[in-house]
Design a protein around this motif. Sequence first.
Motif, mmCIF file in Angstrom:
data_model
loop_
_atom_site.group_PDB
_atom_site.id
_atom_site.type_symbol
_atom_site.label_atom_id
_atom_site.label_comp_id
_atom_site.label_asym_id
_atom_site.label_seq_id
_atom_site.Cartn_x
_atom_site.Cartn_y
_atom_site.Cartn_z
ATOM 1 N N THR A 1 34.462 52.671 74.901
ATOM 2 C CA THR A 1 36.282 51.839 75.789
ATOM 3 C C THR A 1 36.322 50.901 75.523
ATOM 4 N N GLY A 2 37.165 50.263 75.941
ATOM 5 C CA GLY A 2 37.315 48.816 75.483
ATOM 6 C C GLY A 2 37.981 48.910 74.437
ATOM 7 N N GLY A 3 38.173 47.964 73.829
ATOM 8 C CA GLY A 3 39.723 47.206 73.135
ATOM 9 C C GLY A 3 39.070 47.552 71.696
ATOM 10 N N GLY A 4 38.732 48.128 71.410
ATOM 11 C CA GLY A 4 37.757 48.303 70.198
ATOM 12 C C GLY A 4 37.716 50.143 70.100
ATOM 13 N N ALA A 5 38.325 50.658 71.212
ATOM 14 C CA ALA A 5 38.271 51.639 70.923
ATOM 15 C C ALA A 5 39.874 52.423 70.688
ATOM 16 N N ILE A 6 40.495 50.759 70.444
ATOM 17 C CA ILE A 6 41.355 51.277 70.217
ATOM 18 C C ILE A 6 41.684 51.834 68.378
ATOM 19 N N ASN A 7 40.658 51.027 68.164
ATOM 20 C CA ASN A 7 40.871 50.895 66.853
ATOM 21 C C ASN A 7 40.797 52.129 65.817
ATOM 22 N N ARG A 8 41.293 52.919 65.482
ATOM 23 C CA ARG A 8 40.687 54.109 64.969
ATOM 24 C C ARG A 8 39.657 54.040 64.232
ATOM 25 N N ALA A 9 39.532 53.543 63.356
ATOM 26 C CA ALA A 9 39.059 53.295 62.265
ATOM 27 C C ALA A 9 37.326 53.187 62.834
ATOM 28 N N LEU A 10 37.240 52.213 63.445
ATOM 29 C CA LEU A 10 36.916 51.690 64.530
ATOM 30 C C LEU A 10 35.640 53.264 65.104
ATOM 31 N N ALA A 11 36.547 54.006 65.301
ATOM 32 C CA ALA A 11 36.032 55.092 66.359
ATOM 33 C C ALA A 11 36.010 56.827 65.035
ATOM 34 N N LYS A 12 36.005 55.848 64.095
ATOM 35 C CA LYS A 12 35.618 57.237 63.218
ATOM 36 C C LYS A 12 34.282 56.668 62.431
ATOM 37 N N THR A 13 34.213 55.253 62.102
ATOM 38 C CA THR A 13 33.359 54.537 61.339
ATOM 39 C C THR A 13 31.860 55.207 62.556
ATOM 40 N N THR B 1 25.992 58.600 78.180
ATOM 41 C CA THR B 1 26.881 56.878 77.468
ATOM 42 C C THR B 1 27.963 56.639 77.159
ATOM 43 N N VAL B 2 28.146 55.080 77.508
ATOM 44 C CA VAL B 2 29.635 54.582 77.282
ATOM 45 C C VAL B 2 28.920 53.249 76.497
ATOM 46 N N ILE B 3 30.543 53.100 75.144
ATOM 47 C CA ILE B 3 29.958 51.826 74.609
ATOM 48 C C ILE B 3 31.329 51.132 74.589
ATOM 49 N N ASP B 4 30.677 49.842 75.487
ATOM 50 C CA ASP B 4 32.242 49.260 75.352
ATOM 51 C C ASP B 4 32.307 48.473 74.482
ATOM 52 N N VAL B 5 33.322 47.998 73.662
ATOM 53 C CA VAL B 5 33.647 46.870 72.182
ATOM 54 C C VAL B 5 34.550 46.893 72.629
ATOM 55 N N GLY B 6 34.723 45.548 73.279
ATOM 56 C CA GLY B 6 34.695 44.052 74.166
ATOM 57 C C GLY B 6 35.529 42.677 72.894
#
Lengths: 265, 500, 418
Positions: free
Chosen positions: A216-228, A99-104
């Motif tokens: 993946t995507g720009g949102g993946a650089i956001n560590r808080a988002l990754a954790k949540t 599964t790939v989750i891409d937050v752009g």
Amino acid sequence: MITAGVDIGSTTSKVVLLNDDGIMAREVIVNGALPADSAWDLFQNTLINAGIQRKAVAAVAMTGYGRRLANFGDMIITEIKSCGLGAVAQTCPAGQIYTVIDVGGQDTKVISLNDDGDVEDFAMNDKCAAGTGRFLEMLAHKLGLTYPAFVEVALQSTAMIQMNSTCAVFAESEVVSLLARGIDKADIAAAAHEAIAQRIGTMVRRIGSKEVFCFTGGGAINRALAKTLEEALNKKVFIPPSPQTVVAQGAAIAARQKLEQGEKT
Amino acid sequence: MNVLFDALEFFLRPFASALFLPSLLLIMAVMTGRGHSGKSRAAIALWFALVFHIAFDTAQLNPKAALWLARIENPFMAFLAVLAIPAILLRAGIWRRGLLALSIAGIALAGLEITFQYKQVPSGQFIWFPMRPLALAGAFMGLLVLAGQFLPLNLLRKTVRIACLVLLLYGGFAFRQSWTDYTQAVERRPHARTDIMTITETVPVLRDDNRLSYAPAAPCRFSADGGYFQGCNMELAQRIMQMDFAKIRAGDTGEISLAAKVLAACLALFAMCFVAGRWWCGWVCPLSTLGDGFDLIRRAIRLPHLKPARTVKLSYLLSGISLSSFGLLLARAWPNLDANGMMLGCKIPLYPFCKICPGQQVCPIASRGLAGISPLPGAEWLFGFFRYGIVALLLLFIVSFLTSRRLWCRFCPMGMLGGLFNGGAMVALKKNPVKCNGCGACNEVCPMDIHHVQAERVKHEVTTYDCVLCLKCVAACPQDACLSVELAHCAVCESEFKPG
Amino acid sequence: MDELINEPYRLQPGFSDNPGNLKRQRFAEDAQVRLQAALRERPPNIGWFEDLMRNRDFSTKQRPRVGYLCNMIPQELAWALGADAVRLDCGNAGAALVGEEMLSGEICPLAKASFGVFMNKDSMANSCDVVALPTSCDAKKKLGQILDDIKPAFMLALPPEQDHRRYADVTLQEMVRLVGFLETHLKTKLKSGALLAAVKLGRRRSAIVRKLQAIRMRTPRVMSFRDVMLVLQGSQFRPVAISHWITEAEKVVAWADTAAQQAGTTKGLKPRLVLTGAPLIWPNYKVLNVLEECGAEIVADTLCTGEQSCFDPVVLDETGVKPLLRALTNRSVFAAICPCFTSQTTRLNRIISLVEESAADGVVNHSLRLCQLFDMETYRIEKVLKARKVAFLNIRTDYSLEDTEQLRVRIEAFLETV
């Protein structure tokens, strides 16, 4: 054989150069008024920086929201297929990616892959900004923080609050009232990330996805988002080294595959 | 001519046996189930025919075996096995053409036979077409096979029904074996009118009185010279009931030989049921063909038919079972009747069921005109039961066919036997549920008002007890390849959309 | 709704003359015509069908006009009574806006638009003498009484299940009631001869549709699916003498047949799709535009406004009025694949047999936003098709053109997977 993948997104454009050994170069640029021009400039700069002539590039694949805007590509491919190809090409220590989750910037995608790594099903949220990077940018601005500071502060949250508005625009006014009530910025930031993670979780469950998850995507650089997100899914997610360029990388791979196929037939 | 027919008879006689056709079809079914191709099936069929022929001829050497085998024969079965079934099952062009050639040859042969026989008729006399049963059976099957090549399903069914009606009601009278045979029948006729209830056959049979042959439909023995079939299965059942088992235990040879004939007839009947289940009701039964004459009247005056409610259907079935059981029970009294035919102060007729069966009125009238009406029983019969019984049932027959299509067939005991075979016979109605659009056209045209064909969405087998295999549903279904008929697991015809 | 003649709470019909909106409605139609005009291979007489659909003058009529909604009211009844039957389901985004303003924004666009056209005094809907609708979905059920204030309306009560044994008689009675309603309002009597003639014309239309579908299953590139829809919808959605339509449609079939034979037997390279789902009504061909522009061939459909609408013929047996009405009921109600019935089997049967017959690469399901029936219908259809390894895409959209690009990316991604 050198191929290039150009991902013209809504906020940024990305270019990846691929040769037989792997990635030669990857670069990102924030779009100006005309994304096609920004993409062309980025492409040229990437070539110069990598020391390659234009004619050495066997094929250029265009993907992303603006894939039809620029005319220097040799093939067009959707960002969904590119995302899948790019994710599969990453070395994931945890196992095969399903599964790939891409937050752009302006959309969020969940893509499920089959055993061969091909796209099986996908869900997109491209109608409403409430599940995208734009939402977080807006709220960061409202809290008077830069985006990196916003992310940092979210990681420091201690309390859990629920944001009520389903609409990003209304969320703005809700933030104002929360601040007035004296709620900590950290908690508000965390709640905003929580809202996105919930939305993603719903999409993931809808297409019945399975591990390993790749973010993946720009949102993946956001560590808080990754954790949540990991908390929302109750699973670990794998974040590739350069999550923003995964789609462009996938496009370059697609171009390569097309050429190889052409050579065979 | 005689030599030709003797040779033909020698060749065809084994195939006329009630043992041949069911076994052949069973083998075909097993072969199809195992996935054998058409070619290998045809080869196996030919081998089986050869082996059977040899076995049959060898068995003729033993007189007892020969006698038994003779009892379960019928020339129509021979041509069914040699012409009709192959015509249904064979698909390939050259075989089909061969069969058509055979059919035409059969008809030509019958023509020759008629001319031959007519040479013996004294000039100035007229009879219908005199021909040997073999020639008749061959020509009959040949005509039907030819018709089947060209006619659409509904028209083919109507043709076959009328042909069977003519054969079963008039065959004996109209189609005599020869001039001699005809004169003998005419001699018997005056006695027949007054003594219709005696066991002496007024109905000429194909060979001699020692052979009984029954069909699962209702060819009434009381038709004027129905001829080629003894009667319906209820007559056979009554004969079984009439047997005097005390005499059999005592070793009475006459009674034992009768029992043997009856047993053989049962075997042959079951064989025919096994081959085609209740199809005989749908395509052969003359009683239903006559009844559908009333249906024709209803259609002509554009009256819509009544759809029977579930309770009505059930009550018809139960009354049919009760009345026929009662009739059979009364037949049981036959061995114990005294000299006046009385028991317990009531006069019980030879064929009690036949006395209340509408077929016994309808078929003779159709074949002989009003002169065929057997005298209604007088007051000496059992409580006047038979008098009222026949009137009531005759009215029920007419009203059922006039208002409700084949509602009568739910009552008819002759059909009940065929229905029992409907699940496992060689003929089956099949459905491909994925193709079904649920329109219910199959139920609209169904003379038995069967809902199951439309309602079944999972299984492929949709033959029910009530189904008379008239195949109107297959003809009506607007979806391609949804409903089909299978013979021994081979598809015979399929539904298709017909524009226009 | 003849019972409502005694209805105590009648409302005066209110119209909305909004020239801006009428301009929008015209624009929607013209835009679609322009798009389709750019297609390469079109039947030579396609202009006749285009003129039929674009005609806006409904004031003069040669025959009485019966309006109806859904595919479950048989047109043959109107034809037999000497009237034209026009289907009032509307596909115009402009009309949907009227419905949104006046009726409700939270209902499906089809209901909004079908209501919206009644608000325009000069529309085709208002040129009808009566309106008949079945109780298929909730929106149609409630629309009945709303429309009854404008035109005499009849509601045909549909059975909850397509169980022929239980409901055939009761539904026939409803059909008989409908006949009575039409006879009263059109002031004629239904004769069996006229009904039989009408049924036969309907059967000819079914034969045409089947032939066209068969040609396109073999060689879809001879004719765009949009043109097929345009041709078919002319016979339902506009007042036209059906025999005239049959003549023109037969020319189209002949042309397509010749073109298919000349095209030969090379297998096409474009992905083949079966289209299923909610009605697509001219000029709302947005989904079809995107599908064909993305390079897919729609080889078959189960839309009640497409080939499926005329696919099932009326099966003829006895020819009295009652038997013919039964046959019409069977075709219109029991063979329908509308999701308003509890069982999905007929619909799944149709999709699966179409996929097999046409060797399709995938199924695209179009559902209208805010339609509960199709949303819930899609849940099981997706799972059943996935279990059979048939590629499936669900598109949920409405009449507006705003989400065209989003549709495009989804469809392109789907086509990349088949």
